[in-house]
Design a protein around this motif. Sequence first.
Motif, PDB file in Angstrom:
ATOM      1  N   LEU A  63      -3.082 -13.022   8.481  1.00 23.61           N
ATOM      2  CA  LEU A  63      -2.141 -12.631   9.447  1.00 23.61           C
ATOM      3  C   LEU A  63      -0.607 -12.987   8.906  1.00 23.61           C
ATOM      4  O   LEU A  63       0.385 -12.152   9.155  1.00 23.61           O
ATOM      5  CB  LEU A  63      -2.180 -13.335  10.899  1.00 23.61           C
ATOM      6  N   SER A  64      -0.572 -13.871   8.097  1.00 25.16           N
ATOM      7  CA  SER A  64       0.641 -14.190   7.703  1.00 25.16           C
ATOM      8  C   SER A  64       0.636 -15.021   6.075  1.00 25.16           C
ATOM      9  O   SER A  64      -0.492 -15.630   6.135  1.00 25.16           O
ATOM     10  CB  SER A  64       1.636 -15.029   8.345  1.00 25.16           C
ATOM     11  N   LYS A  65       1.361 -14.843   5.134  1.00 28.61           N
ATOM     12  CA  LYS A  65       1.006 -15.631   3.961  1.00 28.61           C
ATOM     13  C   LYS A  65       2.244 -15.643   3.075  1.00 28.61           C
ATOM     14  O   LYS A  65       3.307 -14.831   3.358  1.00 28.61           O
ATOM     15  CB  LYS A  65      -0.003 -14.937   3.301  1.00 28.61           C
ATOM     16  N   ALA A  66       2.133 -16.399   1.897  1.00 26.62           N
ATOM     17  CA  ALA A  66       3.257 -16.460   0.979  1.00 26.62           C
ATOM     18  C   ALA A  66       2.999 -15.379   0.035  1.00 26.62           C
ATOM     19  O   ALA A  66       1.963 -15.138  -0.324  1.00 26.62           O
ATOM     20  CB  ALA A  66       3.590 -18.032   0.443  1.00 26.62           C
ATOM     21  N   ASN A  67       4.093 -15.009  -0.921  1.00 22.81           N
ATOM     22  CA  ASN A  67       3.955 -14.115  -1.805  1.00 22.81           C
ATOM     23  C   ASN A  67       3.257 -14.620  -2.924  1.00 22.81           C
ATOM     24  O   ASN A  67       2.323 -13.884  -3.495  1.00 22.81           O
ATOM     25  CB  ASN A  67       5.341 -13.573  -2.576  1.00 22.81           C
ATOM     26  N   THR A  68       3.120 -15.860  -3.323  1.00 19.75           N
ATOM     27  CA  THR A  68       2.335 -16.568  -4.330  1.00 19.75           C
ATOM     28  C   THR A  68       0.799 -16.816  -3.814  1.00 19.75           C
ATOM     29  O   THR A  68       0.194 -17.162  -4.964  1.00 19.75           O
ATOM     30  CB  THR A  68       3.230 -17.899  -4.891  1.00 19.75           C
ATOM     31  N   ASP A  69       0.558 -16.822  -2.623  1.00 18.76           N
ATOM     32  CA  ASP A  69      -0.848 -17.124  -2.548  1.00 18.76           C
ATOM     33  C   ASP A  69      -1.739 -16.002  -2.641  1.00 18.76           C
ATOM     34  O   ASP A  69      -1.361 -14.950  -2.895  1.00 18.76           O
ATOM     35  CB  ASP A  69      -0.959 -17.080  -0.655  1.00 18.76           C
TER      36      ASP A  69
END
Length: 745
Positions: free
Chosen positions: A726-732
């Motif tokens: 649903l949501s994440k950081a670009n580096t994940d």
Amino acid sequence: MKIFKLTSFFLLVIFYISKVNAEVIKKIQIKGNSRVSAETIKIYGNIKLNKDYSDSDLNQILIDLNSTNFFQDIDIKLSNGLLTVELVEYPVINKLTILGEPSKKYKEQVIKIIKSKEKDSFIKKNIAEDIKTIKKIYSSIGFNFIKVNTKVKERGKNKVDLVFDIEKGEKSKIKKISFTGDKKIREKRLRDIIASEEDKFWKFISNNTNFNQDLINLDTRLLVNYYKSIGYYDVVITSNSAELKESGDVEITYSIDAGNRYIIKKIITNPDTVFDKNIFYPLEKTYSEFVGSYYSPFKVKKLLENIDELIARNNLQFVEHNVEEIIEDSSIIIKFNIFEGEKKLVERINILGNNVTNESVIRGELLLDEGDPFTKLSLDKSISKIKARNIFGKVSQKVSEGSENNLKIIDINVEEKPTGEISAGAGVGTNGGSIAFIVKENNWLGQGNKVSFDLDASEESLKGTINYTNPNYDFLGNSLNYSLGSVSNDKPDQGYENTLINASINTSFEQYQDFFASVGISLSHDDLTTDSSASDSLKKQDGSFSDFSADYGFAYDKRNRAFMPTEGSIISFNQSFPIYADRAFISNVLSASAYNEFSENITGASKLFISTANGLSNDDVRISRRKNLSTKRLRGFARGKVGPVDGDDHIGGNYAASLNFEANLPKLLPDSTKTDVGLFLDFGNVWGVDYDSTIDDSNKIRSSTGVAASWMSPVGPMSFILSTNLSKANTDKTESFNFNLGTTF
């Protein structure tokens, strides 16, 4: 008046007769003894010169000498001041041999547990009991057709050689386990509850695949306890049949009638009029918490503990209580009857049958001692505590009258059982494979202490731990644990490897009801080696570092049970801080879980986890101490690939937190699929970089939702996770599908 005179006359007659039959010993003559000296016999029989001895006194000498197990025949005569003791001694076992068993370990176990011992008396009745004991030992590991023959060879001088010749036969393996009847619970869940396991080619270590009646009886108790714990008060295991196949394997069938599910309608305290009712009024508040919930014997046990606490706090003695459970339609009224018991004291407690376990281990679990007020309640709770140590096959008690009317003698009889365990496991999945090996001994040297060694290896790490635990240190009820462990990580893709060695001592105890505390110290050594491919920041941490730290923790546990809870909550906090450290840091962990059964088909859970690591005195937290979230706390993301990134490497953070919502849907799929399904919604974050301010701390809430399935496959339990972010950081790095196959050997 006539009655009084008549009674006095009879008392005088009895007194006169006892005096007439009493005689003073002037001389002692002992015959037939060669192994035991005359002086030792006098001590064992409590025989003294110049003392009056009646018929009852002579009978007591006979009893005392018989109890030594040195003599097979004893004749005692007292005439004209001469006491003659004629004895026939038992033969002595010169040599004890076990044939037919190649394993030294099992030979030693048999010799420990049987009654016959080298250099002890050869008693024929013990041989029959020893044969039963040997058969029971081997039955527990699957040899149900064992034969035991004995041979006795005369050696002269009243000595014999004793041989137990064992024919083990073939092991009986459990080929199939079935559940029939009105189960109301999925078969997969029932398989998790019982101890027995179906024999598979990879389960070459597990003893639970071997058929034996004790294991079946244990399964039945576990099933009954589980059903009752979730409200099925009148559950009946109508049969537990075992069918022997031509191959020698066994098929087991448990037929279950779950019955109705009951709710607690009312809880009543019914104290005897000798007690002040106001003492028990505080219980009403506790009762209100349970009324309206499903019946469980664990809830009744908890309420009884509250009653016992009030009894102890008000210094009430000789108090007994029992429980009445009155069924009304689909509800139960629980009635606690509190009354005054007999005013008796404990004269003596005898511990019997402990051939391996030290007597102090058993006495350390007793809630009553010689001279204490005797109550059946205290005795029953003591027996339960001994059973809970799980080092005896059976524990029983017998109460008899003491030397006076107000005294009781308690005999506690235990039956030793093998207490060692060996297990192994393996797993493979999207995150790689691993293998584990565990060895345990739950009654080390008969002292009731636990020793374990476990080894866990995966593609990038090797972990090993040795634990030594005294569960009742100094008989205070506190657990004392010593641990030595090593973890080696090899991360070639990140350009480093490190080894962490740790030694610790800690103690844990129940401070208050449901409130547990722990405190300890630990010493660790961390060695980090980097190569040219490592990041510059990692290279700065290259080297060896040591620290000596203290830790403490608290836990408040209100779950209805530790295994598969359906209601209640648990919250815990742990902190570790340095006493001395090359790079000092403080670590905190807070976790909380709450469970609720919305219906028979839906069980929900919510879980909170927060972990921090902060350097002290401008020290940076080392790479091995930084925080991450496991794939169980944040699903839908690759393991170790969430949070701050140094170059191309995910390095973990100074902070990690997660919040999970789960719903188990046990009846979504047919029972025949052997599959449980659940839904989840996860939130998590890994953030903070203390050693380099130029690196993004990655402070962003990640979230995912999806479906989790657990399937009992033919090759072992498999778990699957289908998720969407649903949501994440670009580096994940995300992982929409995850599976794991794990089993034990």
